[in-house]
Enzyme design. Structure first.
Site, PDB file in Angstrom:
ATOM      1  N   SER A   1     -18.929  24.195  -8.953  1.00  0.00           N
ATOM      2  CA  SER A   1     -17.492  24.119  -8.701  1.00  0.00           C
ATOM      3  C   SER A   1     -17.198  24.101  -7.200  1.00  0.00           C
ATOM      4  O   SER A   1     -17.561  23.153  -6.505  1.00  0.00           O
ATOM      5  CB  SER A   1     -16.803  25.295  -9.396  1.00  0.00           C
ATOM      6  OG  SER A   1     -15.396  25.146  -9.385  1.00  0.00           O
TER       7      SER A   1
ATOM      8  N   HIS B   1     -15.924  24.181 -18.106  1.00  0.00           N
ATOM      9  CA  HIS B   1     -16.237  24.422 -16.703  1.00  0.00           C
ATOM     10  C   HIS B   1     -17.109  25.658 -16.502  1.00  0.00           C
ATOM     11  O   HIS B   1     -18.122  25.596 -15.806  1.00  0.00           O
ATOM     12  CB  HIS B   1     -14.934  24.567 -15.908  1.00  0.00           C
ATOM     13  CG  HIS B   1     -15.097  24.380 -14.431  1.00  0.00           C
ATOM     14  ND1 HIS B   1     -15.361  23.152 -13.864  1.00  0.00           N
ATOM     15  CD2 HIS B   1     -15.046  25.252 -13.401  1.00  0.00           C
ATOM     16  CE1 HIS B   1     -15.453  23.274 -12.557  1.00  0.00           C
ATOM     17  NE2 HIS B   1     -15.273  24.533 -12.243  1.00  0.00           N
TER      18      HIS B   1
END
Length: 406
Positions: A173, A377
């Protein structure tokens, strides 16, 4: 009035009862709150804690899992793997899956000298030579400053301490964001990295599914009174008692609604692959602190549809950049062999934005779409299947470059 008074008096007792029940349900499992050294030791590995200071005065903590000689206990020189976590996270996220499935331990078992990085503002990096956390200026940073100050300081220290001349990088990320910005702004660091593995890297975000971006992005992603006021504000509390309470509300024997509700802005609504048994640990260690400006910088990318430096408004942009709009990051400067993992179901990073990033990079080693359709995610760190798929591909690439150095 009497009813209100009785309720007020009973609230502490109710809170105590909730904590006791939660503790009883999970009495066989200790939750370690933001203490990577203790966690690594309890998992049976050697650990070192290192401190480095950036050029602008922030004091950062790194955690190392070294390779030691069996007889003499001396540190062996082995290939270096540097891992960097995502937005509002810390080095702890690489350890939450335990000794069997955590990427940090798996890389150590594969023979790597593992270093876990941290960025300014998280719970391990709340000191500055000149500033303290009560001053707005301490929190006036985004991931741009992490890229041009924190990363060089940590990389230079790791190379100096380990004796290595190059390393492998793994970032998730925001960790991927920081890597891309570093090598765009300071391209000489490309020579430091043998490989880079980016798990759901955040660069372009114009196609994100995030409700936060769609609702709050137009406000905090533009220059206005609110966004200006929030530039020097801390995002999350790092109070350990508060984290312990949140952790204890995640009961293992029921659907942890309060945890999912708190996580959905990050991981999305569908969390079927998230390892639910890790939720108490996750709540105790995430978020780990940071600035509002980090999030606002992403919101600016959502509004502008570009991957560029922080927008201070036309007047201040001229002072900072000698142009009215912030310059875009020169991704063509990134020459390190890059491997990217993404998911079609990612709530934060849309596949269209991943492919837009891929088209800008000059040296893409491979692009992997995870095979699980509902992979999200946060699953890249705490999901089921990390060992069987992501680790195997990462270490295969690393080992190949160890046999043919750049």
């Amino acid at each position: 009035m009497m009813i209100s008074l009785r309720l007020h008096l009973r609230l502490p007792l109710l809170l105590y009862a909730v904590l006791q029940v939660a503790a009883t349900v999970r009495q066989s499992r200790e939750i370690i709150i933001t203490d990577a050294v203790r966690r690594i030791q309890q998992d049976g590995y050697n650990v070192e804690r290192h401190v480095v200071t950036t050029k602008d005065g922030y004091v950062l903590t790194l955690h190392r899992i070294p390779q030691l000689h069996d007889l003499f206990g001396t540190v062996l020189r082995r290939p270096v793997a540097f891992l960097l976590s995502g937005l509002y996270a810390s080095s702890d996220v690489w350890l939450l899956n335990g000794r069997e499935d955590s990427l940090a331990y798996l890389l150590w078992n594969a023979g790597y000298d593992v270093w876990l990085g941290n960025n300014r503002g998280n719970i391990y990096c709340r000191n500055n030579v000149w500033l303290n956390t009560t001053e707005r200026e301490f929190w006036n940073f985004s991931w741009h400053e992490m890229s041009v100050y924190d990363m060089p300081a940590q990389i230079d220290y790791i190379l100096r301490t380990s004796g290595a001349t190059q390393m492998h990088f793994v970032g998730i990320s925001q960790g991927g964001t920081v890597f891309l910005v570093l090598n765009s702004m300071l391209p000489q660091y490309n020579a430091v990295f043998k490989t880079a593995t980016l798990l759901a890297p955040v660069a372009y975000v114009s196609n994100t599914k995030s409700g936060l971006a769609k609702i709050i992005g137009p406000i905090l992603g533009t220059r206005n009174y609110v966004s200006k006021m929030l530039e020097g504000v801390e995002m999350f509390s790092t109070n350990k008692f508060f984290k312990k309470f949140l952790s204890m509300t995640c009961l293992e024997n029921e659907k942890p609604l309060v945890c999912i509700t708190r996580l959905w802005p990050v991981v999305g609504y569908d969390t079927r692959f998230l390892n639910k048994t890790l939720l108490p640990d996750l709540m105790a260690n995430f978020p780990a602190g940071g600035s509002v400006k980090q999030l606002m910088h992403y919101f600016q990318g959502y509004v502008s549809t570009k991957f560029r430096q922080y927008d201070y408004g036309p007047e201040r942009n001229w002072l900072h950049y000698q142009q009215l709009e912030p310059p875009e990051y020169a991704l063509e400067n990134v020459t390190t062999p890059v491997t990217i993992f993404f998911s079609e179901n990612d709530y934060i990073v849309a596949p269209a934005d991943i492919w837009r990033l891929v088209m800008r990079l000059r040296n893409v080693e491979a692009v992997y779409r995870v095979p699980w359709k509902r992979w999200n995610h946060f699953d890249f760190i705490c999901g089921l299947g990390v060992r069987e798929y992501i680790f195997d591909n990462i270490v295969r690439t690393m080992n190949r470059y160890e046999q043919r150095p750049r």
